[in-house]
Design an enzyme around this catalytic site. Structure first.
Site, PDB file in Angstrom:
ATOM      1  N   ARG A   1       2.395  -0.782  -4.894  1.00 30.38           N
ATOM      2  CA  ARG A   1       2.246  -2.224  -4.741  1.00 30.38           C
ATOM      3  C   ARG A   1       1.421  -2.568  -3.515  1.00 30.38           C
ATOM      4  O   ARG A   1       1.516  -1.897  -2.480  1.00 30.38           O
ATOM      5  CB  ARG A   1       3.604  -2.944  -4.700  1.00 30.38           C
ATOM      6  CG  ARG A   1       4.303  -3.082  -3.367  1.00 30.38           C
ATOM      7  CD  ARG A   1       4.916  -1.804  -2.852  1.00 30.38           C
ATOM      8  NE  ARG A   1       5.666  -1.066  -3.839  1.00 30.38           N
ATOM      9  CZ  ARG A   1       6.953  -1.311  -4.118  1.00 30.38           C
ATOM     10  NH1 ARG A   1       7.590  -2.227  -3.456  1.00 30.38           N
ATOM     11  NH2 ARG A   1       7.576  -0.556  -4.996  1.00 30.38           N
TER      12      ARG A   1
ATOM     13  N   GLY B   1       0.837  -1.196   0.000  1.00 32.25           N
ATOM     14  CA  GLY B   1       0.000   0.000   0.000  1.00 32.25           C
ATOM     15  C   GLY B   1       0.867   1.238   0.000  1.00 32.25           C
ATOM     16  O   GLY B   1       0.651   2.179   0.777  1.00 32.25           O
ATOM     17  N   HIS B   2       1.894   1.225  -0.839  1.00 38.25           N
ATOM     18  CA  HIS B   2       2.772   2.378  -1.000  1.00 38.25           C
ATOM     19  C   HIS B   2       3.608   2.201  -2.264  1.00 38.25           C
ATOM     20  O   HIS B   2       3.606   1.127  -2.870  1.00 38.25           O
ATOM     21  CB  HIS B   2       3.681   2.541   0.224  1.00 38.25           C
ATOM     22  CG  HIS B   2       4.588   1.387   0.466  1.00 38.25           C
ATOM     23  ND1 HIS B   2       4.382   0.461   1.461  1.00 38.25           N
ATOM     24  CD2 HIS B   2       5.684   0.977  -0.195  1.00 38.25           C
ATOM     25  CE1 HIS B   2       5.326  -0.446   1.410  1.00 38.25           C
ATOM     26  NE2 HIS B   2       6.138  -0.167   0.401  1.00 38.25           N
ATOM     27  N   ALA B   3       4.307   3.281  -2.630  1.00 37.66           N
ATOM     28  CA  ALA B   3       5.281   3.223  -3.728  1.00 37.66           C
ATOM     29  C   ALA B   3       6.603   3.757  -3.190  1.00 37.66           C
ATOM     30  O   ALA B   3       6.657   4.328  -2.093  1.00 37.66           O
ATOM     31  CB  ALA B   3       4.809   4.075  -4.903  1.00 37.66           C
ATOM     32  N   HIS B   4       7.655   3.547  -3.945  1.00 43.79           N
ATOM     33  CA  HIS B   4       8.967   4.078  -3.573  1.00 43.79           C
ATOM     34  C   HIS B   4       9.475   5.009  -4.660  1.00 43.79           C
ATOM     35  O   HIS B   4       9.301   4.752  -5.853  1.00 43.79           O
ATOM     36  CB  HIS B   4       9.961   2.930  -3.373  1.00 43.79           C
ATOM     37  CG  HIS B   4       9.742   2.179  -2.115  1.00 43.79           C
ATOM     38  ND1 HIS B   4      10.149   2.650  -0.890  1.00 43.79           N
ATOM     39  CD2 HIS B   4       9.113   1.001  -1.869  1.00 43.79           C
ATOM     40  CE1 HIS B   4       9.817   1.788   0.052  1.00 43.79           C
ATOM     41  NE2 HIS B   4       9.174   0.773  -0.513  1.00 43.79           N
TER      42      HIS B   4
END
Ligand code: TYD
Length: 138
Positions: free
Chosen positions: A98, A51-54
């Site tokens: 993701r 539940g995040h992106a980089h």
């Protein structure tokens, strides 16, 4: 960075009646220098991770045991990938949102990462991710 850059890597496999063996060598099997390894385990049924992106991190996600799904999203398209073999690695490039779910009981998710943990590298707000992904696409 788009979904096309993410791919399943087929890792070397030494099959043996005594048990199979897979190995990874830095600079050879992984498309980035490995700076960190972490793993998810004891994941309760129905739980969701990610539940995040980089912004800059490259990762390789491996189902070491059991299975789970990874949903990849580049801001324009989404793809759900089921991982259930310890000789497949899912390469995830920067700027991909993701989510991981559908964990089987006793599953272990191993992640190789290109940098040490840095909260400043995370985008945790989906709206912000979409804005930034749109800017990147131009
Ligand atoms: P997070 O990356 O949000 O987990 P997930 O995406 O799997 O749901 O991390 C959860 C917590 O763990 C957060 O407080 C940061 C911490 N953490 C570290 O300290 N080091 C690490 O290498 C990772 C991946 C997380």
């Amino acid at each position: 960075m788009s979904l096309e850059s993410c791919r399943i890597l087929d890792l070397p496999r030494i099959t043996d009646p005594r048990g199979n063996l897979t190995f990874l060598e830095g600079g050879r099997h992984v498309p980035f220098a490995i700076e960190r390894v972490y793993y998810l385990y004891d994941v309760p049924g129905g739980a969701e991770r990610g539940g995040h992106a980089h912004l800059g991190l490259h990762q390789l996600i491996i189902a070491m045991s059991g299975s789970f799904d990874v949903v990849l999203d580049d801001g324009a398209r989404k793809q759900r990938i089921h991982l259930n073999r310890s000789y497949y690695g899912l390469y995830v490039c920067p700027m991909i949102w993701r989510e991981l779910d559908n964990f089987s009981s006793g599953s272990v998710c191993l992640v190789l990462a290109s940098n040490r943990y840095d909260e400043a590298d995370y985008i945790r707000d989906y709206g912000e991710f979409q804005r930034r992904a749109r800017e990147t696409r131009g």
